[in-house]
Design an enzyme around this catalytic site. Structure first.
Site, PDB file in Angstrom:
ATOM      1  N   TYR A  11     -34.841  67.715  19.870  1.00  0.00           N
ATOM      2  CA  TYR A  11     -34.830  69.119  20.292  1.00  0.00           C
ATOM      3  C   TYR A  11     -34.238  70.027  19.213  1.00  0.00           C
ATOM      4  O   TYR A  11     -34.779  71.094  18.919  1.00  0.00           O
ATOM      5  CB  TYR A  11     -34.010  69.265  21.571  1.00  0.00           C
ATOM      6  CG  TYR A  11     -34.619  68.624  22.783  1.00  0.00           C
ATOM      7  CD1 TYR A  11     -35.850  69.038  23.274  1.00  0.00           C
ATOM      8  CD2 TYR A  11     -33.964  67.600  23.466  1.00  0.00           C
ATOM      9  CE1 TYR A  11     -36.424  68.454  24.389  1.00  0.00           C
ATOM     10  CE2 TYR A  11     -34.519  67.012  24.587  1.00  0.00           C
ATOM     11  CZ  TYR A  11     -35.748  67.434  25.054  1.00  0.00           C
ATOM     12  OH  TYR A  11     -36.296  66.859  26.164  1.00  0.00           O
ATOM     13  N   GLU A 159     -32.086  61.468  38.411  1.00  0.00           N
ATOM     14  CA  GLU A 159     -33.510  61.747  38.186  1.00  0.00           C
ATOM     15  C   GLU A 159     -34.320  60.463  38.121  1.00  0.00           C
ATOM     16  O   GLU A 159     -35.440  60.398  38.648  1.00  0.00           O
ATOM     17  CB  GLU A 159     -33.679  62.564  36.903  1.00  0.00           C
ATOM     18  CG  GLU A 159     -33.169  63.989  37.047  1.00  0.00           C
ATOM     19  CD  GLU A 159     -33.560  64.899  35.905  1.00  0.00           C
ATOM     20  OE1 GLU A 159     -33.865  66.067  36.164  1.00  0.00           O
ATOM     21  OE2 GLU A 159     -33.551  64.432  34.747  1.00  0.00           O
TER      22      GLU A 159
END
Length: 384
Positions: A11, A159
């Protein structure tokens, strides 16, 4: 021409590359070095492990960066003050941008090195393969039950558990699969899962997970892992056919073996994203950068959000330096986060407000699509 070397296409590194202005390429040669030919959307690796997503989370790096950026696939082995060594050569630089990724942090837990983890795309794919191989054994009565133990109740653990529970019901349910023989268990040492959220969000997430059939064990400190499972303080042994570590990460071991003063693979950086030791030509961003909150004096946790902000801001710094303009200082703006629990549920806190239900699901999708757009423009919005 100045030489700018960027190490790492996560990122932070890609946000930096994308933020460089047009005139930079007339003043500098930009080289991006990464240990493989693709970038993966790290915040979605749990979807790879559960089978919810496939190659939609990976990108061919050469197709998403400016053609004037030289791209090299290589493994960096040493960082010097004006050069770096890699397996295939030596690279000299005027500016070095280090954006190396994270590694698994086991906190000294015996045997946990052997656990699965979401460290990268290949490791996440290995989790998926192991899970569905075990499910086939279950179907063929080679084993009586399957215990999938997720060690850590933070964002990644929740998640993963939520996505896996949802996928098994949707995919295997069509085959009349017996879910009562599959146990998905979250182990968390703290009193609650998702400690970054307040009690209302935690309660909602807990309810969703339990409705999906996920078992949650809090106040459960893991002592060690062996071939049969894990041992938990004040509980005893828990059988674990598949043990997945999501409880902690650290920086990069390459940093600890370099010329920087570091701790757990991270280097403290100042407002110009340079090491505190102030090596003028080197910048550190992303998971290996430790940046302090001025108000609390504590370091921010490494997240995709702060990595992107660091990368984008560093591009402004380089644009300013090479343009002889005033160099801006970095400050982090935490916009909140959203935790998906399968495709149909999500919880979170955005700009100080708790969110749940369909709105939270939409916000999660927007966050993910935003990165897709940053890399591929409108084409990225069509990704799964």
């Amino acid at each position: 021409m100045k030489k700018i070397i960027v190490v790492g296409a996560g990122y932070a590194g890609l946000s930096f590359i994308k933020g460089l202005t047009e005139n930079i390429f007339s003043k500098a040669e930009v080289t991006l070095i990464n240990n493989n030919s693709y970038h993966y959307h790290a915040a979605q690796l749990h979807k790879i492990a559960s089978g919810e997503a496939d190659k939609s989370v990976i990108y061919d790096i050469e197709k998403i960066i400016d053609k004037r950026v030289k791209f090299v696939v290589d493994d960096v082995t040493k960082i010097g003050k004006d050069y770096i060594l890699a397996k295939n050569g030596k690279y000299e630089f005027d500016y070095l941008v280090l954006s190396l990724g994270y590694e698994k942090e086991m906190f000294g837990i015996e045997g946990m090195d052997d656990a699965f983890d979401l460290g990268n795309y290949e490791k996440s794919l290995a989790i998926k393969d192991e899970i569905y191989n075990k499910i086939n054994e279950l179907k063929n009565s080679k084993i009586d039950e399957l215990n999938i133990v997720v060690c850590g109740g933070g964002l990644s653990g929740v998640e993963l558990a939520g996505s896996l529970a949802t996928e098994l019901k949707e995919k295997e349910g069509k085959n009349n699969f017996e879910f009562n023989r599959v146990n998905i268990i979250i182990i968390e040492a703290l009193p609650n899962i998702l400690p970054m959220y307040d009690k209302d969000v935690v309660q909602k997430a807990t309810q969703i997970l339990e409705n999906l059939g996920v078992k949650i064990m809090t106040n459960s400190k893991i002592i060690k892992k062996d071939d049969d499972g894990i041992e938990i303080e004040n509980f005893g042994s828990l059988k674990g056919d598949i043990v997945i570590w999501t409880a902690g990460v650290k920086g990069n071991s390459l940093i600890d073996n370099s010329c920087f003063k570091s701790y757990r693979g991270r280097v403290e950086v100042n407002e110009y994203l340079k090491p505190k030791s102030c090596i003028e030509e080197i910048f550190i961003i992303g998971d290996i950068a430790a940046f302090k909150d001025k108000k609390t004096g504590k370091f921010y946790n490494p997240t995709a959000q702060i990595a992107c902000q660091m990368g984008t801001h560093l591009a402004k710094i380089i644009n300013a330096e090479l343009g002889l303009a005033k160099v801006p200082k970095f400050s982090y703006k935490n916009k909140g986060s959203v935790c998906s629990i399968g495709k149909n549920y999500a919880v979170g806190n955005i700009f100080g407000k708790n969110i749940y239900g369909k709105f939270a699901v939409i916000m999660k999708e927007i966050i993910e699509k935003k990165w897709n757009f940053a890399l591929e423009g409108f084409k990225g919005l069509l990704r799964g």
